[in-house]
Scaffold this motif. Structure first.
Motif, PDB file in Angstrom:
ATOM      1  N   ASN A   1       0.836  -1.202   0.000  1.00 56.93           N
ATOM      2  CA  ASN A   1       0.000   0.000   0.000  1.00 56.93           C
ATOM      3  C   ASN A   1       0.871   1.253   0.000  1.00 56.93           C
ATOM      4  O   ASN A   1       0.546   2.238  -0.660  1.00 56.93           O
ATOM      5  N   ASP A   2       1.997   1.219   0.728  1.00 54.29           N
ATOM      6  CA  ASP A   2       2.916   2.361   0.729  1.00 54.29           C
ATOM      7  C   ASP A   2       3.513   2.597  -0.654  1.00 54.29           C
ATOM      8  O   ASP A   2       3.725   3.735  -1.064  1.00 54.29           O
ATOM      9  N   ILE A   3       3.785   1.517  -1.356  1.00 50.02           N
ATOM     10  CA  ILE A   3       4.368   1.626  -2.698  1.00 50.02           C
ATOM     11  C   ILE A   3       3.298   2.043  -3.709  1.00 50.02           C
ATOM     12  O   ILE A   3       3.568   2.785  -4.650  1.00 50.02           O
ATOM     13  N   LEU A   4       2.078   1.587  -3.501  1.00 50.38           N
ATOM     14  CA  LEU A   4       0.987   1.882  -4.430  1.00 50.38           C
ATOM     15  C   LEU A   4       0.437   3.292  -4.261  1.00 50.38           C
ATOM     16  O   LEU A   4       0.000   3.908  -5.240  1.00 50.38           O
ATOM     17  N   TYR A   5       0.467   3.835  -3.055  1.00 49.90           N
ATOM     18  CA  TYR A   5      -0.157   5.128  -2.775  1.00 49.90           C
ATOM     19  C   TYR A   5       0.295   6.251  -3.722  1.00 49.90           C
ATOM     20  O   TYR A   5      -0.549   6.937  -4.298  1.00 49.90           O
ATOM     21  N   PRO A   6       1.617   6.463  -3.928  1.00 53.13           N
ATOM     22  CA  PRO A   6       1.987   7.546  -4.859  1.00 53.13           C
ATOM     23  C   PRO A   6       1.560   7.266  -6.299  1.00 53.13           C
ATOM     24  O   PRO A   6       1.238   8.192  -7.038  1.00 53.13           O
ATOM     25  N   LEU A   7       1.533   6.007  -6.705  1.00 56.15           N
ATOM     26  CA  LEU A   7       1.059   5.684  -8.060  1.00 56.15           C
ATOM     27  C   LEU A   7      -0.409   6.045  -8.212  1.00 56.15           C
ATOM     28  O   LEU A   7      -0.820   6.646  -9.203  1.00 56.15           O
ATOM     29  N   ARG A   8      -1.186   5.654  -7.225  1.00 55.41           N
ATOM     30  CA  ARG A   8      -2.632   5.839  -7.283  1.00 55.41           C
ATOM     31  C   ARG A   8      -3.029   7.308  -7.174  1.00 55.41           C
ATOM     32  O   ARG A   8      -3.927   7.764  -7.884  1.00 55.41           O
ATOM     33  N   THR A   9      -2.371   8.046  -6.305  1.00 55.63           N
ATOM     34  CA  THR A   9      -2.787   9.429  -6.061  1.00 55.63           C
ATOM     35  C   THR A   9      -2.152  10.425  -7.021  1.00 55.63           C
ATOM     36  O   THR A   9      -2.773  11.424  -7.367  1.00 55.63           O
ATOM     37  N   GLN A  10      -0.920  10.179  -7.452  1.00 55.94           N
ATOM     38  CA  GLN A  10      -0.234  11.165  -8.280  1.00 55.94           C
ATOM     39  C   GLN A  10      -0.278  10.835  -9.762  1.00 55.94           C
ATOM     40  O   GLN A  10      -0.388  11.728 -10.591  1.00 55.94           O
ATOM     41  N   VAL A  11      -0.163   9.572 -10.110  1.00 57.92           N
ATOM     42  CA  VAL A  11      -0.075   9.216 -11.530  1.00 57.92           C
ATOM     43  C   VAL A  11      -1.454   8.921 -12.099  1.00 57.92           C
ATOM     44  O   VAL A  11      -1.941   9.632 -12.971  1.00 57.92           O
ATOM     45  N   SER A  12      -2.080   7.829 -11.635  1.00 58.92           N
ATOM     46  CA  SER A  12      -3.381   7.444 -12.162  1.00 58.92           C
ATOM     47  C   SER A  12      -4.032   6.427 -11.233  1.00 58.92           C
ATOM     48  O   SER A  12      -3.351   5.565 -10.679  1.00 58.92           O
ATOM     49  N   GLY A  13      -5.325   6.526 -11.116  1.00 60.29           N
ATOM     50  CA  GLY A  13      -6.062   5.533 -10.347  1.00 60.29           C
ATOM     51  C   GLY A  13      -6.025   4.161 -10.986  1.00 60.29           C
ATOM     52  O   GLY A  13      -6.242   3.148 -10.321  1.00 60.29           O
ATOM     53  N   TRP A  14      -5.746   4.121 -12.294  1.00 61.34           N
ATOM     54  CA  TRP A  14      -5.672   2.849 -13.014  1.00 61.34           C
ATOM     55  C   TRP A  14      -4.410   2.064 -12.689  1.00 61.34           C
ATOM     56  O   TRP A  14      -4.291   0.903 -13.074  1.00 61.34           O
ATOM     57  N   MET A  15      -3.478   2.683 -12.002  1.00 62.06           N
ATOM     58  CA  MET A  15      -2.280   1.956 -11.588  1.00 62.06           C
ATOM     59  C   MET A  15      -2.609   0.951 -10.486  1.00 62.06           C
ATOM     60  O   MET A  15      -1.930  -0.055 -10.344  1.00 62.06           O
ATOM     61  N   ALA A  16      -3.648   1.219  -9.702  1.00 60.37           N
ATOM     62  CA  ALA A  16      -4.011   0.337  -8.599  1.00 60.37           C
ATOM     63  C   ALA A  16      -4.404  -1.062  -9.086  1.00 60.37           C
ATOM     64  O   ALA A  16      -3.859  -2.056  -8.594  1.00 60.37           O
ATOM     65  N   PRO A  17      -5.333  -1.203 -10.046  1.00 61.10           N
ATOM     66  CA  PRO A  17      -5.661  -2.562 -10.506  1.00 61.10           C
ATOM     67  C   PRO A  17      -4.468  -3.264 -11.154  1.00 61.10           C
ATOM     68  O   PRO A  17      -4.286  -4.470 -10.962  1.00 61.10           O
TER      69      PRO A  17
END
Length: 136
Positions: A66-82
């Motif tokens: 979740n720590d690694i995913l958080y900047p991807l999801r919030t700054q880059v794109s929500g589509w990075m999460a799936p």
């Protein structure tokens, strides 16, 4: 089979690393004016080596994913999460279970071999005990 499973895991981490590093680089180039907010992205995804280390840590528990995913999801794109969740699920449930299964299979094989040796030893001792005159 263990070597092939490890190579598959490394190749998958490399491919995911290339994709994420390129996506982060594209995002950082298009948003160069807000470079001060990119510190978490640079920390986890600043280079290909950093990205591969991050995705390795996500799978092995070195860092909470979740720590690694958080900047991807919030700054880059929500589509990075799936995408990231699919990677973690595939690496954890498929590839690492194959590797774990290999070790379990090896342990069971050794246990069966040891059990067979013990059985033969016990049978030999039994017959030697009752063959007092050694005539077979």
């Amino acid at each position: 089979s263990l070597v092939w499973a490890l190579l598959l895991l490394l190749m998958m981490m490399y491919i995911v690393g290339i994709y994420l590093t390129q996506a982060i680089l594209d995002y950082r180039l298009s948003n160069a004016d807000s470079a001060s907010t990119h510190s978490e992205l640079v920390e986890y995804y600043g280079s290909l080596g950093d990205t591969i280390l991050s995705v390795y840590q996500a799978v092995t528990g070195g860092v909470s994913w979740n720590d690694i995913l958080y900047p991807l999801r919030t700054q880059v794109s929500g589509w990075m999460a799936p995408f990231f969740m699919f990677y973690v699920a595939l690496a954890t449930f498929c590839i690492l279970n194959v590797i774990t299964g290999h070790f379990v299979d090896s342990a069971v094989t050794v246990a069966h071999s040891e059990r067979d040796k013990l059985l033969v030893s016990n049978v030999r001792t039994f017959f030697e005990r009752f063959d007092a005159d050694r005539n077979g």
